[in-house]
Design an enzyme around this catalytic site. Sequence first.
Site, short mmCIF file in Angstrom:
data_model
loop_
_atom_site.label_atom_id
_atom_site.label_comp_id
_atom_site.label_asym_id
_atom_site.label_seq_id
_atom_site.Cartn_x
_atom_site.Cartn_y
_atom_site.Cartn_z
N ASN A 7 0.85 -1.19 0.00
CA ASN A 7 0.00 0.00 0.00
C ASN A 7 0.88 1.24 0.00
O ASN A 7 2.10 1.13 0.05
CB ASN A 7 -0.96 -0.03 1.19
CG ASN A 7 -0.21 -0.05 2.50
OD1 ASN A 7 0.45 0.91 2.87
ND2 ASN A 7 -0.26 -1.18 3.21
N ARG A 8 0.25 2.39 -0.06
CA ARG A 8 1.01 3.63 -0.30
C ARG A 8 1.49 4.32 0.99
O ARG A 8 2.01 5.43 0.92
CB ARG A 8 0.15 4.62 -1.10
CG ARG A 8 -0.07 4.14 -2.53
CD ARG A 8 -1.12 4.98 -3.24
NE ARG A 8 -0.87 6.40 -3.13
CZ ARG A 8 -1.79 7.33 -3.30
NH1 ARG A 8 -3.03 7.00 -3.57
NH2 ARG A 8 -1.48 8.59 -3.20
#
Length: 407
Positions: free
Chosen positions: A214-215
Amino acid sequence: MRVLLGVTGGVAAYKAAIVLRRLKEDGHTVRVVPTAASLQFVGRATWEALSGLPATSDTFDNVPAVEHVRLGQAADAVLVAPATADFLAQLAHGEARDLLGNALLATRAPVIVAPAMHTEMWEKPSTRANVATLRARGITVIEPAVGRLTGPDSGPGRLPEPDDIVAAFYAAVDGGPFPAGETPARWGDLAGLRIVISAGGTREPLDAVRFLGNRSTGTQGLALAEAARERGADVTVVAANVTLPVSEGVARVDVETSAELSAAVKEAAASSDVVIMAAAVADFRAREVAGTKIKKDGSGTLTLELVETEDVLRALVAQAVPGRTVVGFAAETGDDAGTALEHAQAKAWRKRADLLVFNPVGGGRGFGDVPNEVLLLDRTGAVLGGASGTKLAVAHAVLDSVVSVRH
Ligand code: CTP
């Protein structure tokens, strides 16, 4: 607060050790930079033992860290005690003869100096002119005490007592380097607390080279660690794929997957008073992880079977350790089923953490080193407060709520 304590060469250098003690007791991180001459009076070992940090003097010590610039940039306040007449002259002329001189040139933080010298030197026109120059530039020059000097002489020039130096220091920095509304009373309010903070985002391997990720960059978690450390807590960060450095004095455990994060957080949580789950933990992992790289099979599709990971936050809440505060994060977007806030309130109720930090994401908000906005919810979903601003300002607001829910 990160205080840089400069010590220059005078018999009164021993009093700086008591000043250092007081600042540490109040929960500040203190980095001592002694001049070479001052080491004739108090040795490096004293400064390193009392501060818990290296005490270097020379511009060419630890060059890879570019300390001559970084020390000044990183300080929230600089205190020089004792300050000799020679040091005042250097400072007034912007000279950078050693590490302390460089740090002072490279800082934008408030500078407070406590001179100590013989009366003749203090009254010398050149010293008077230097003091006037420094004061005109906004540097706080503490008035020396009147009394017994090094030899049989006495008069103005004596270094004030440590408590008076600390009081003058606090008076000078109050309202200086701190966000609006912060007062010295808040510094050190987490002293003695052990806090674990998970930060970053987990990666779940799919095959030999790929992962589900994920970011999350970990900036909010690291800001929480920095703020908690500044306020005196003993902080451990469990960092999931975080490339950024943690602040000085913060312990760090690096992990990759949600299973590793779970094990590391639980181990650290066993001896902690507060656990803050700021990491973005994967909800799913691949049932099977291929040992080699998955190849295209010509069908045009690939089906992965995912299984749920452990919910670490829920497991910590379920343990219900008396006296331990558990804080969750919820990054939410609104959709047809409800607003972002409604989703967060439902999550607060479901997860039952002592505090849930809700931040609306999507549209570029929330990730990386950008200003953040949050609402703080209790376990019923009631809004306790909110904060916005830099991630450090948000971190302080979260810690304020931690303090209030623990009372
Ligand atoms: N969390 C956790 N373990 C997981 C997933 C999330 O401990 N396996 C923690 C996060 O660190 C965060 C909080 O739970 O503090 C909320 O994370 P979020 O991903 O929003 O929660 P989910 O349980 O995934 O909720 P949902 O999928 O229902 O939105």
